[in-house]
Scaffold this motif. Structure first.
Motif, PDB file in Angstrom:
ATOM      1  N   ASN A  44     -11.159 -39.279 -53.623  1.00 22.51           N
ATOM      2  CA  ASN A  44     -10.317 -40.213 -52.867  1.00 22.51           C
ATOM      3  C   ASN A  44      -9.717 -39.615 -51.603  1.00 22.51           C
ATOM      4  OD1 ASN A  44      -9.998 -42.785 -54.719  1.00 22.51           O
ATOM      5  ND2 ASN A  44      -9.854 -41.022 -56.084  1.00 22.51           N
ATOM      6  N   GLY A  45      -9.796 -38.284 -51.456  1.00 19.77           N
ATOM      7  CA  GLY A  45      -9.273 -37.653 -50.253  1.00 19.77           C
ATOM      8  C   GLY A  45      -7.773 -37.775 -50.094  1.00 19.77           C
ATOM      9  N   VAL A  46      -7.033 -37.875 -51.203  1.00 20.49           N
ATOM     10  CA  VAL A  46      -5.586 -38.018 -51.128  1.00 20.49           C
ATOM     11  C   VAL A  46      -4.920 -36.645 -51.037  1.00 20.49           C
ATOM     12  CG1 VAL A  46      -5.646 -40.142 -52.451  1.00 20.49           C
ATOM     13  CG2 VAL A  46      -5.304 -37.986 -53.644  1.00 20.49           C
ATOM     14  N   LYS A  47      -3.637 -36.642 -50.684  1.00 21.27           N
ATOM     15  CA  LYS A  47      -2.871 -35.416 -50.691  1.00 21.27           C
ATOM     16  C   LYS A  47      -2.618 -34.987 -52.137  1.00 21.27           C
ATOM     17  CE  LYS A  47      -0.348 -36.529 -46.428  1.00 21.27           C
ATOM     18  NZ  LYS A  47       0.999 -36.766 -45.851  1.00 21.27           N
ATOM     19  N   TRP A  48      -2.458 -33.684 -52.316  1.00 16.59           N
ATOM     20  CA  TRP A  48      -2.161 -33.202 -53.669  1.00 16.59           C
ATOM     21  C   TRP A  48      -0.898 -33.857 -54.214  1.00 16.59           C
ATOM     22  CZ3 TRP A  48      -5.748 -30.769 -56.278  1.00 16.59           C
ATOM     23  CH2 TRP A  48      -6.701 -29.992 -55.613  1.00 16.59           C
ATOM     24  N   ALA A  49       0.104 -34.013 -53.356  1.00 16.71           N
ATOM     25  CA  ALA A  49       1.382 -34.589 -53.801  1.00 16.71           C
ATOM     26  C   ALA A  49       1.244 -36.050 -54.217  1.00 16.71           C
ATOM     27  CB  ALA A  49       2.428 -34.457 -52.698  1.00 16.71           C
ATOM     28  N   ASN A  50       0.164 -36.717 -53.796  1.00 16.63           N
ATOM     29  CA  ASN A  50      -0.044 -38.128 -54.140  1.00 16.63           C
ATOM     30  C   ASN A  50      -0.902 -38.308 -55.386  1.00 16.63           C
ATOM     31  OD1 ASN A  50       1.456 -38.846 -51.932  1.00 16.63           O
ATOM     32  ND2 ASN A  50      -0.311 -39.280 -50.614  1.00 16.63           N
ATOM     33  N   LEU A  51      -1.118 -37.232 -56.120  1.00 18.20           N
ATOM     34  CA  LEU A  51      -1.882 -37.332 -57.361  1.00 18.20           C
ATOM     35  C   LEU A  51      -1.113 -38.212 -58.350  1.00 18.20           C
ATOM     36  CD1 LEU A  51      -4.532 -36.018 -58.447  1.00 18.20           C
ATOM     37  CD2 LEU A  51      -3.080 -34.326 -59.573  1.00 18.20           C
ATOM     38  N   PRO A  52      -1.769 -39.212 -58.965  1.00 13.52           N
ATOM     39  CA  PRO A  52      -1.060 -40.109 -59.894  1.00 13.52           C
ATOM     40  C   PRO A  52      -0.389 -39.339 -61.027  1.00 13.52           C
ATOM     41  CG  PRO A  52      -3.203 -41.000 -59.337  1.00 13.52           C
ATOM     42  CD  PRO A  52      -3.168 -39.623 -58.762  1.00 13.52           C
ATOM     43  N   CYS A  53       0.680 -39.923 -61.553  1.00 14.37           N
ATOM     44  CA  CYS A  53       1.456 -39.270 -62.605  1.00 14.37           C
ATOM     45  C   CYS A  53       0.694 -39.173 -63.924  1.00 14.37           C
ATOM     46  CB  CYS A  53       2.780 -39.998 -62.815  1.00 14.37           C
ATOM     47  SG  CYS A  53       2.608 -41.728 -63.312  1.00 14.37           S
ATOM     48  N   ASP A  54      -0.451 -39.861 -64.027  1.00 14.47           N
ATOM     49  CA  ASP A  54      -1.261 -39.762 -65.246  1.00 14.47           C
ATOM     50  C   ASP A  54      -1.864 -38.368 -65.408  1.00 14.47           C
ATOM     51  OD1 ASP A  54      -0.775 -42.447 -65.576  1.00 14.47           O
ATOM     52  OD2 ASP A  54      -2.636 -43.062 -64.615  1.00 14.47           O
ATOM     53  N   PHE A  55      -1.942 -37.621 -64.312  1.00 15.20           N
ATOM     54  CA  PHE A  55      -2.504 -36.279 -64.339  1.00 15.20           C
ATOM     55  C   PHE A  55      -1.399 -35.239 -64.461  1.00 15.20           C
ATOM     56  CE2 PHE A  55      -5.684 -38.688 -61.776  1.00 15.20           C
ATOM     57  CZ  PHE A  55      -6.772 -38.524 -62.631  1.00 15.20           C
ATOM     58  N   PRO A  56      -1.747 -33.981 -64.737  1.00  9.03           N
ATOM     59  CA  PRO A  56      -0.733 -32.912 -64.754  1.00  9.03           C
ATOM     60  C   PRO A  56      -0.058 -32.781 -63.397  1.00  9.03           C
ATOM     61  CG  PRO A  56      -2.757 -32.185 -65.827  1.00  9.03           C
ATOM     62  CD  PRO A  56      -3.058 -33.503 -65.185  1.00  9.03           C
ATOM     63  N   PRO A  57       1.078 -32.063 -63.312  1.00  5.11           N
ATOM     64  CA  PRO A  57       1.783 -31.879 -62.024  1.00  5.11           C
ATOM     65  C   PRO A  57       0.848 -31.354 -60.945  1.00  5.11           C
ATOM     66  CG  PRO A  57       3.119 -31.058 -63.831  1.00  5.11           C
ATOM     67  CD  PRO A  57       1.795 -31.414 -64.422  1.00  5.11           C
ATOM     68  N   PHE A  58       0.982 -31.900 -59.730  1.00  4.05           N
ATOM     69  CA  PHE A  58       0.018 -31.592 -58.681  1.00  4.05           C
ATOM     70  C   PHE A  58      -0.003 -30.114 -58.314  1.00  4.05           C
ATOM     71  CE2 PHE A  58       3.782 -32.122 -56.016  1.00  4.05           C
ATOM     72  CZ  PHE A  58       3.583 -31.222 -54.986  1.00  4.05           C
ATOM     73  N   LYS A  59       1.139 -29.426 -58.428  1.00  5.89           N
ATOM     74  CA  LYS A  59       1.159 -28.000 -58.106  1.00  5.89           C
ATOM     75  C   LYS A  59       0.312 -27.201 -59.088  1.00  5.89           C
ATOM     76  CE  LYS A  59       5.614 -27.910 -55.693  1.00  5.89           C
ATOM     77  NZ  LYS A  59       6.977 -27.315 -55.648  1.00  5.89           N
ATOM     78  N   ARG A  60       0.330 -27.609 -60.338  1.00  4.54           N
ATOM     79  CA  ARG A  60      -0.487 -26.929 -61.337  1.00  4.54           C
ATOM     80  C   ARG A  60      -1.970 -27.220 -61.109  1.00  4.54           C
ATOM     81  NH1 ARG A  60       2.453 -25.429 -65.956  1.00  4.54           N
ATOM     82  NH2 ARG A  60       0.503 -24.428 -66.605  1.00  4.54           N
TER      83      ARG A  60
END
Length: 253
Positions: A44-60
């Motif tokens: 999807n080419g999104v920013k890491w910070a815009n990763l949906p909350c269904d996934f683990p924390p974006f920093k991890r």
């Protein structure tokens, strides 16, 4: 990732150091979750910070992706999946022929001018990705340069890398942009036969050219998936993560 895909990928995953007693902290999240998250970002080419909350924390997730790239685990998994697909298609694991091509892409806004350029032929300002695939269209070697770099110049490094990684390859097909002294150089220095597939001067409109359509199909299929935030379009990392889609092909789904 479907259950069938995961069963294929799970069997081919590199074993973490801590599971082999070589030290390190156990990972806190399932590899399936992490791989799904990175594939979502790539697709999807999104920013890491815009990763949906269904996934683990974006920093991890970002740390996982970077660690796998730096330690070579991503390339290892990618190559294992490619070998699995080749075997499933009745091919030997080691390819004997390949196809090379390039594609210029507009650079993202945060890409510095020092690593981008202008492709006068395609009228594109940005970067150029150079791809070598096998006869099934599976990625062998990826390299990213400024769009101003000529195909035959980039091919020197690209073919040297191909020869180092896949000594079984003896023939490489290419378009007219790779013609000239490169053909003699490849034969003399690398023992590679560079076959030039040219478009007929009498041809008008779109024409499927022998062999070249294979790499063009791969370039088209991965075009949307080369932009990992902070890296690709940018470098080969996005191309390898996109290549994990072949798990679907390996699972037969």
């Amino acid at each position: 990732m479907t259950e069938a895909e995961w069963q294929i990928v799970r069997a081919l995953l590199p074993v973490p150091a801590w599971l082999e007693g070589r030290g390190g902290r156990p990972e806190g999240y399932c590899h399936r979750q992490m791989i799904d998250a990175v594939r979502y970002v790539v697709d999807n080419g999104v920013k890491w910070a815009n990763l949906p909350c269904d996934f683990p924390p974006f920093k991890r997730v970002h740390a996982f992706a970077r660690r796998w790239q730096i330690q070579g685990l991503l390339t290892e998994l990618h190559d294992r999946l490619r070998d699995r697909v080749r075997q499933k298609e009745g091919r030997a694991v080691d390819p004997t022929a390949a196809i090379v091509d390039s594609q210029s892409l507009r650079a993202a806004a945060n890409i510095p001018r020092s690593t981008s350029g202008w492709d006068g032929g395609k009228k594109v300002a940005g970067r150029k990705r150079h791809l070598v695939v096998d006869c099934l269209g599976l990625v062998l070697v990826v390299m990213v340069t400024a769009a101003s770099v000529q195909d035959r110049d980039a091919a020197v490094t690209l073919l040297e890398r191909l020869r180092k990684l896949y000594f079984s390859v003896r023939l490489v097909w290419a378009d007219g942009g790779y013609a000239g002294r490169l053909v003699d150089w490849a034969a003399e220095k690398l023992q590679l036969a560079l076959g030039i597939v040219k478009r007929s001067d009498d041809t008008t409109g779109f024409v499927v050219l022998p062999r070249r359509w294979v790499v063009e199909r791969t370039l088209c299929a991965t075009r949307r998936s080369v932009c990992i935030p902070g890296s690709a379009g940018r470098n080969s990392e996005g191309g390898f993560w996109a290549g994990l889609r072949r798990s679907r092909r390996a699972s037969g789904s």
